[in-house]
Design a protein around this motif. Structure first.
Motif, mmCIF file in Angstrom:
data_model
loop_
_atom_site.group_PDB
_atom_site.id
_atom_site.type_symbol
_atom_site.label_atom_id
_atom_site.label_comp_id
_atom_site.label_asym_id
_atom_site.label_seq_id
_atom_site.Cartn_x
_atom_site.Cartn_y
_atom_site.Cartn_z
ATOM 1 N N GLU A 1 0.861 -1.188 0.000
ATOM 2 C CA GLU A 1 0.000 0.000 0.000
ATOM 3 C C GLU A 1 0.898 1.239 0.000
ATOM 4 O OE1 GLU A 1 -3.569 1.041 2.866
ATOM 5 O OE2 GLU A 1 -1.698 1.169 3.992
ATOM 6 N N ALA A 2 0.565 2.206 -0.854
ATOM 7 C CA ALA A 2 1.340 3.449 -0.874
ATOM 8 C C ALA A 2 0.762 4.417 0.152
ATOM 9 C CB ALA A 2 1.303 4.074 -2.256
ATOM 10 N N VAL A 3 1.631 5.223 0.755
ATOM 11 C CA VAL A 3 1.219 6.250 1.719
ATOM 12 C C VAL A 3 1.826 7.565 1.244
ATOM 13 C CG1 VAL A 3 1.451 7.032 4.108
ATOM 14 C CG2 VAL A 3 1.137 4.596 3.617
ATOM 15 N N ILE A 4 0.982 8.572 1.058
ATOM 16 C CA ILE A 4 1.476 9.808 0.442
ATOM 17 C C ILE A 4 1.008 11.041 1.226
ATOM 18 C CG2 ILE A 4 1.522 11.175 -1.704
ATOM 19 C CD1 ILE A 4 0.384 8.449 -3.014
ATOM 20 N N GLY A 5 1.934 11.948 1.458
ATOM 21 C CA GLY A 5 1.590 13.252 2.039
ATOM 22 C C GLY A 5 2.214 14.318 1.150
ATOM 23 N N VAL A 6 1.530 15.444 0.968
ATOM 24 C CA VAL A 6 2.086 16.459 0.070
ATOM 25 C C VAL A 6 2.305 17.801 0.758
ATOM 26 C CG1 VAL A 6 1.244 15.471 -2.098
ATOM 27 C CG2 VAL A 6 -0.234 16.993 -0.813
ATOM 28 N N ASN B 1 5.584 13.373 -0.820
ATOM 29 C CA ASN B 1 6.328 12.412 0.013
ATOM 30 C C ASN B 1 5.625 11.072 -0.089
ATOM 31 O OD1 ASN B 1 8.108 14.349 1.882
ATOM 32 N ND2 ASN B 1 6.120 15.263 1.485
ATOM 33 N N VAL B 2 6.407 10.024 -0.339
ATOM 34 C CA VAL B 2 5.744 8.736 -0.548
ATOM 35 C C VAL B 2 6.540 7.598 0.077
ATOM 36 C CG1 VAL B 2 6.765 8.601 -2.867
ATOM 37 C CG2 VAL B 2 4.827 7.141 -2.314
ATOM 38 N N SER B 3 5.798 6.674 0.667
ATOM 39 C CA SER B 3 6.411 5.450 1.179
ATOM 40 C C SER B 3 5.462 4.304 0.848
ATOM 41 C CB SER B 3 6.615 5.543 2.696
ATOM 42 O OG SER B 3 5.361 5.723 3.336
ATOM 43 N N GLY C 1 6.443 3.342 6.345
ATOM 44 C CA GLY C 1 7.729 2.932 5.785
ATOM 45 C C GLY C 1 8.641 4.130 5.557
ATOM 46 N N ASN C 2 9.876 3.853 5.118
ATOM 47 C CA ASN C 2 10.790 4.946 4.765
ATOM 48 C C ASN C 2 10.238 5.687 3.558
ATOM 49 O OD1 ASN C 2 12.526 4.188 6.714
ATOM 50 N ND2 ASN C 2 14.089 3.336 5.336
ATOM 51 N N LYS C 3 10.349 7.022 3.603
ATOM 52 C CA LYS C 3 9.769 7.779 2.490
ATOM 53 C C LYS C 3 10.834 8.447 1.630
ATOM 54 C CE LYS C 3 8.786 12.087 5.067
ATOM 55 N NZ LYS C 3 9.896 12.971 4.809
ATOM 56 N N THR C 4 10.429 8.756 0.413
ATOM 57 C CA THR C 4 11.242 9.625 -0.433
ATOM 58 C C THR C 4 10.401 10.868 -0.716
ATOM 59 O OG1 THR C 4 10.440 8.563 -2.445
ATOM 60 C CG2 THR C 4 12.519 7.746 -1.544
ATOM 61 N N GLU C 5 11.083 11.941 -1.101
ATOM 62 C CA GLU C 5 10.370 13.183 -1.383
ATOM 63 C C GLU C 5 10.633 13.586 -2.827
ATOM 64 O OE1 GLU C 5 11.133 16.343 1.385
ATOM 65 O OE2 GLU C 5 9.907 17.783 0.251
#
Ligand code: ADP
Ligand code: MG
Length: 477
Positions: free
Chosen positions: A4-9, A196-198, A208-212
């Motif tokens: 599952e993807a988790v995203i914050g912007v 930002n997504v993990s 999870g660890n995220k990348t931006e």
């Protein structure tokens, strides 16, 4: 395994203020480089910033539109970093005491209505711009944008798919336009999105660890970049590796992400309170005044249009896309036009006219009263709908009144049976193949034949009479 993807912007929004955040230079887009600058925004030593109150008002409109809690005192901070477009060596922003926190945005997502929590809204200044195409083999710096006012909106990691991020951004943009906080002109960089997504196992409570992902200037770019990055993270995890925390740059031309740097931490920026500015103070009265001045928001307006005017979902959504179109529609309905007919005209012929002339509902020269008159003439049988569309185009070019145009150009609806019969006979003679198909049972072809009669008549034939006469002649062997 199910991932599952988790995203914050984080969205940077250029506010519609006339002047920059801390000086009296105009905040204009474009213009000859380095012509809208002063000692304050280019950071000359000893120059002191003074807060522009207009910006606080626009930021309050933004925060209140998303239902945020406003803090009566918020504090400016210096965020230190080096980059050639930032002459001061630090950006004035808000850090641990932002203007507003805890709001939310609800939008129609791919799985129905979806809510995203807003973590914070704060005010900050923009940096200048590097120009890479002005000087051969060198980059130039334009500081016109330095010190212009932005709000940064940060969401909680509540989004789950790249497609939903795009829909969410659409709702956010529409709201910002409605409340007049920003022009939201994507080409001019009014909205800049960092995503930002993990990825984690579906249902896992842990992040999870995220990348931006940075540097994305269109909503479709955000969606494409995220899809690519989610696939990459899943492949990494499937292979038993770990995702490294890092910042990625999106290259829209090549459709690829490049590593920019490993993730910085907030202490890297050595944030500290800005000594040259006192905290921003907002009163309850100010909040109340702004709240009272906010217009009906897009989703509410859309529901009301469906309910009060009994419009179809699609029409209500298209009409409320822009506040100007919705206003135009309501003005038209106010002059006694059937709401469904009004909706059809605004989303159809009027929209086509605006696209063609590169105008919007505020600037288009044909005002609602003219269209209401035109619709009245259609209803009274004076002019056919297709001829009325030509009248609309002429109204935009030449002004005048619909009935004068109809008369001067002979666009009155033709209902003379003799005249109609001669067009019908002519069309049937010319289209023997379609006639045979119709007689062979392909009744849909009738619409095409009606269209041909309309064309022969220059759009003036009464389409219902033309249709009746066609059926009559087609049933005579
Ligand atoms: P950082 O300290 O790394 O800047 P923040 O906690 O300030 O991270 O969050 C920045 C943005 O990243 C927010 O929009 C937040 O929702 C989002 N975010 C935080 N953690 C994650 C995660 N593990 N996965 C996806 N997005 C995240
Ligand atoms: Mg951050």
């Amino acid at each position: 395994m199910n991932w599952e993807a988790v995203i914050g912007v984080e969205i940077h929004v250029r506010l519609k203020s006339e002047y920059k955040l801390f000086c009296s230079d105009r905040a204009v887009f474009g213009g000859e480089p380095n012509t809208h600058i002063c000692p304050v925004c280019i950071g000359l030593p000893g120059a002191l910033p003074v807060l522009n109150p207009e910006v606080v008002d626009l930021a309050l409109r933004t925060a209140l539109a998303f239902g945020c809690t406003i803090h009566f005192e918020s504090v400016w901070a210096r965020k230190s970093y080096f980059y050639p477009d930032l002459p001061k060596g630090y950006q004035i922003t808000q850090f641990d005491h932002p203007l507003a926190t805890k709001g939310s945005v609800t939008f129609s997502g791919s799985e129905g209505d979806t809510s995203v929590k807003i973590r914070r809204v704060h005010i900050e200044e923009d940096a200048g711009k590097l120009l890479h195409d002005r000087v051969p083999r060198a980059s130039a710096i334009d500081l016109n944008r330095a010190g212009t006012a932005l709000v940064e909106i940060v969401t909680e990691p509540d989004l789950r798919t790249a497609a939903d991020v795009r829909l969410f951004l659409g709702e956010l943009k529409q709201t910002l336009e409605y409340v007049g906080a920003s022009n939201c002109n994507m080409e001019e960089g009014d909205l800049r999105v960092d995503a930002n997504v993990s990825v984690r196992r579906s249902g896992s409570p842990r992040l999870g660890n995220k990348t931006e992902i940075k540097n994305v200037n269109s909503f479709s770019g955000v969606e494409r970049a995220l899809s690519l990055e989610i696939a990459r993270q899943i492949a990494t995890l499937d292979a038993g590796s770990v995702v490294g925390q890092q910042t990625l740059l999106w290259d829209d031309h090549r459709e690829e992400l490049r590593k920019m740097r490993s993730k910085e931490e907030s202490h890297d920026y050595r944030y500290f309170p800005e000594p040259d500015l006192s905290p921003v103070r907002v009163t309850q009265e100010q909040v109340t005044t702004v709240l009272e001045s906010l217009p009906e928001l897009p989703r509410d307006r859309c529901s009301r249009f469906k309910e009060v005017y009994e419009l179809k979902d699609y029409d209500a959504e298209v009409l409320t896309q822009s506040a100007a179109n919705a206003d135009y529609f309501e003005e038209l309905v106010g002059i006694h036009t059937d709401p469904r007919v009004a909706a059809k005209w605004v989303t159809g012929p009027l929209q086509a006219l605006m696209n063609q002339r590169r105008e919007n509902a505020q600037t288009v020269p044909v005002r609602p009263a003219k269209i209401a008159a035109l619709i009245g003439l259609i209803e009274r049988g004076v002019v056919s709908e297709s001829a009325a569309k030509s009248v609309l185009v002429i109204l935009a070019q030449e002004g005048g009144s619909p009935s004068d145009i109809i008369e001067a150009r002979g666009l009155m609806q033709e209902r003379d049976i003799g005249q109609l019969t001669s067009w019908v006979t002519e069309v049937l003679a010319k289209h023997s193949e379609e006639v045979a198909r119709y007689r062979g049972g392909e009744s849909k072809i009738l619409g095409y034949l009606v269209g041909q009669v309309m064309q022969s008549s220059g759009g003036t034939a009464d389409p219902r009479l033309a249709r009746d006469l066609l059926i009559e002649q087609l049933s005579n062997e």
